[in-house]
Write a protein that holds these residues in place. Structure first.
Motif, PDB file in Angstrom:
ATOM      1  N   ASN A   1       0.871   9.436   3.631  1.00 38.47           N
ATOM      2  CA  ASN A   1       0.361   8.180   3.069  1.00 38.47           C
ATOM      3  C   ASN A   1       0.261   7.153   4.191  1.00 38.47           C
ATOM      4  O   ASN A   1       1.144   7.077   5.053  1.00 38.47           O
ATOM      5  CB  ASN A   1       1.317   7.626   2.002  1.00 38.47           C
ATOM      6  N   PHE A   2      -0.794   6.367   4.193  1.00 38.49           N
ATOM      7  CA  PHE A   2      -0.891   5.248   5.130  1.00 38.49           C
ATOM      8  C   PHE A   2      -1.959   4.284   4.623  1.00 38.49           C
ATOM      9  O   PHE A   2      -2.680   4.601   3.671  1.00 38.49           O
ATOM     10  CB  PHE A   2      -1.197   5.727   6.553  1.00 38.49           C
ATOM     11  N   ALA A   3      -2.041   3.120   5.233  1.00 40.44           N
ATOM     12  CA  ALA A   3      -3.028   2.120   4.836  1.00 40.44           C
ATOM     13  C   ALA A   3      -4.000   1.888   5.981  1.00 40.44           C
ATOM     14  O   ALA A   3      -3.587   1.770   7.136  1.00 40.44           O
ATOM     15  CB  ALA A   3      -2.350   0.809   4.458  1.00 40.44           C
ATOM     16  N   LEU A   4      -5.286   1.843   5.647  1.00 38.24           N
ATOM     17  CA  LEU A   4      -6.310   1.619   6.665  1.00 38.24           C
ATOM     18  C   LEU A   4      -7.463   0.863   6.024  1.00 38.24           C
ATOM     19  O   LEU A   4      -7.984   1.270   4.981  1.00 38.24           O
ATOM     20  CB  LEU A   4      -6.802   2.958   7.228  1.00 38.24           C
TER      21      LEU A   4
ATOM     22  N   LEU B   1      -0.621  -8.073   1.823  1.00 38.18           N
ATOM     23  CA  LEU B   1      -0.142  -6.953   1.017  1.00 38.18           C
ATOM     24  C   LEU B   1       0.775  -6.057   1.853  1.00 38.18           C
ATOM     25  O   LEU B   1       0.447  -5.742   3.002  1.00 38.18           O
ATOM     26  CB  LEU B   1      -1.319  -6.140   0.482  1.00 38.18           C
ATOM     27  N   PRO B   2       1.917  -5.630   1.303  1.00 41.14           N
ATOM     28  CA  PRO B   2       2.866  -4.797   2.071  1.00 41.14           C
ATOM     29  C   PRO B   2       2.227  -3.534   2.638  1.00 41.14           C
ATOM     30  O   PRO B   2       2.497  -3.160   3.781  1.00 41.14           O
ATOM     31  CB  PRO B   2       3.940  -4.455   1.034  1.00 41.14           C
ATOM     32  N   ALA B   3       1.377  -2.869   1.856  1.00 44.32           N
ATOM     33  CA  ALA B   3       0.754  -1.633   2.332  1.00 44.32           C
ATOM     34  C   ALA B   3      -0.157  -1.900   3.518  1.00 44.32           C
ATOM     35  O   ALA B   3      -0.243  -1.111   4.457  1.00 44.32           O
ATOM     36  CB  ALA B   3      -0.038  -0.972   1.207  1.00 44.32           C
ATOM     37  N   GLU B   4      -0.859  -3.025   3.507  1.00 50.01           N
ATOM     38  CA  GLU B   4      -1.767  -3.362   4.602  1.00 50.01           C
ATOM     39  C   GLU B   4      -0.994  -3.693   5.871  1.00 50.01           C
ATOM     40  O   GLU B   4      -1.456  -3.418   6.982  1.00 50.01           O
ATOM     41  CB  GLU B   4      -2.664  -4.536   4.188  1.00 50.01           C
ATOM     42  N   ARG B   5       0.197  -4.276   5.723  1.00 45.30           N
ATOM     43  CA  ARG B   5       0.994  -4.646   6.902  1.00 45.30           C
ATOM     44  C   ARG B   5       1.655  -3.430   7.548  1.00 45.30           C
ATOM     45  O   ARG B   5       2.015  -3.462   8.711  1.00 45.30           O
ATOM     46  CB  ARG B   5       2.080  -5.661   6.503  1.00 45.30           C
ATOM     47  N   SER B   6       1.820  -2.371   6.799  1.00 38.74           N
ATOM     48  CA  SER B   6       2.512  -1.191   7.309  1.00 38.74           C
ATOM     49  C   SER B   6       1.708  -0.506   8.400  1.00 38.74           C
ATOM     50  O   SER B   6       0.485  -0.378   8.292  1.00 38.74           O
ATOM     51  CB  SER B   6       2.773  -0.191   6.171  1.00 38.74           C
ATOM     52  N   ARG B   7       2.395  -0.080   9.449  1.00 39.66           N
ATOM     53  CA  ARG B   7       1.746   0.652  10.537  1.00 39.66           C
ATOM     54  C   ARG B   7       2.300   2.067  10.621  1.00 39.66           C
ATOM     55  O   ARG B   7       2.346   2.670  11.694  1.00 39.66           O
ATOM     56  CB  ARG B   7       1.950  -0.070  11.873  1.00 39.66           C
TER      57      ARG B   7
ATOM     58  N   THR C   1      -3.477   1.671  15.361  1.00 39.99           N
ATOM     59  CA  THR C   1      -2.291   2.193  16.033  1.00 39.99           C
ATOM     60  C   THR C   1      -1.118   2.129  15.073  1.00 39.99           C
ATOM     61  O   THR C   1      -1.020   1.228  14.242  1.00 39.99           O
ATOM     62  CB  THR C   1      -1.953   1.379  17.300  1.00 39.99           C
ATOM     63  N   GLY C   2      -0.255   3.112  15.169  1.00 41.77           N
ATOM     64  CA  GLY C   2       0.900   3.165  14.283  1.00 41.77           C
ATOM     65  C   GLY C   2       1.808   4.300  14.696  1.00 41.77           C
ATOM     66  O   GLY C   2       1.851   4.670  15.867  1.00 41.77           O
TER      67      GLY C   2
END
Length: 283
Positions: free
Chosen positions: A138-141, A81-87, A6-7
């Motif tokens: 761009n997103f992290a998953l 990691l900042p990218a992993e925390r981003s939703r 979810t994000g």
């Protein structure tokens, strides 16, 4: 379906909360490995090479070996990691649809609007449709930064992850350096052959032949045991599917293919005509 992430889609000051669902699923028959002599199940064990014990998943970390030193990375390390925390699914740019090369497409995901954000979701979908553009995001998953294409499929926003540019190989074949001469007649025959196979793509007309045959084989073995007659189960093949065979001239192959296709089309038309005639009632 169950949401896997979810994000929110973000571009400028616009924020569109969404839920992410896998758009595809595997239909292969589930198989496992067994010992051919006694049928015993083959299982893989996560055994520590130092203490010799089998290690459960919750006690497994990841590591990087530099050649001189090993760095241990715990689950908490990776989650920090900042990218992993981003939703956020961050829109980078909007590009013309035709600029996307299908070879770069990886996995597909459906995006469902949050109940509070339906208007923003529909507005983004309509804007993409009207502009005939795709959003590059761009997103992290799952512990990876992803580049993806956000586009419209029906009434739904579809997210398709993209391969990075260095993950797509260049095709360099010396055999193509010298192009052979193609005659006008060969082009005409090739076009005629292609036209005889022309149609509209309807995915539901196709099925996974291997998986269908595998299920038939399993069903036959369940009913008859191991001593089944595969020829009886599948029927005798009238011609080999292995390819190869007689090598013939390209022009001859094209000509014969066109003639065969036309003959097949004529037979099909005659069959349909006979069916239609049988349906008509006499006056």
């Amino acid at each position: 379906m169950r949401a896997i992430w979810t994000g929110a889609i973000t571009f400028g000051l616009v924020n569109v909360p969404v839920k992410v669902y896998s758009a595809t699923e595997d239909h292969d028959v589930p198989l496992h490995q067994v010992h051919d002599k006694d049928g015993g199940r083959i299982r893989y064990q996560r055994r520590c090479e130092i203490c010799g014990k089998i290690v459960p998943y919750e006690h497994i970390d990841k590591a990087f070996d530099s050649g001189e030193k090993t760095v241990i990375l715990t689950a908490d390390d990776l989650a920090s990691l900042p990218a992993e925390r981003s939703r956020e699914i961050d829109v980078v740019e909007f590009v013309p649809n035709e600029q996307l090369d299908p070879i770069t497409f990886d996995r597909s995901y459906y995006l469902e609007p949050d109940s509070k954000s339906l208007k923003a979701y529909v507005l983004l979908r309509r804007t993409l449709e009207d502009s005939e553009r795709t959003a590059i995001v761009n997103f992290a998953l799952r512990q990876k930064s992803r580049l993806a294409a956000l586009r419209v499929r029906g009434d739904v926003l579809l997210l398709q992850t993209l391969l990075w540019s260095d993950e797509v190989r260049e095709a360099v074949f010396p055999s193509l350096d010298e192009a052979p001469r193609i005659t006008q007649r060969e082009l005409e025959l090739s076009s005629a052959l292609m036209e005889s196979f022309a149609g509209n793509f309807e995915p539901e007309k196709f099925s996974d032949e291997y998986q269908d045959e595998l299920r038939r084989l399993i069903d036959a073995k369940l009913e008859q045991g191991d001593a089944i007659d595969t020829a009886e189960t599948f029927g005798e093949e009238s011609e080999s599917r292995s390819g190869g065979g007689e090598v013939i001239d390209l022009m001859e192959a094209l000509q014969r293919s066109v003639e065969r296709s036309r003959a097949g089309g004529a037979k099909e038309s005659a069959k349909n005509g006979a069916k239609n005639g049988a349906k008509k009632k006499p006056a």
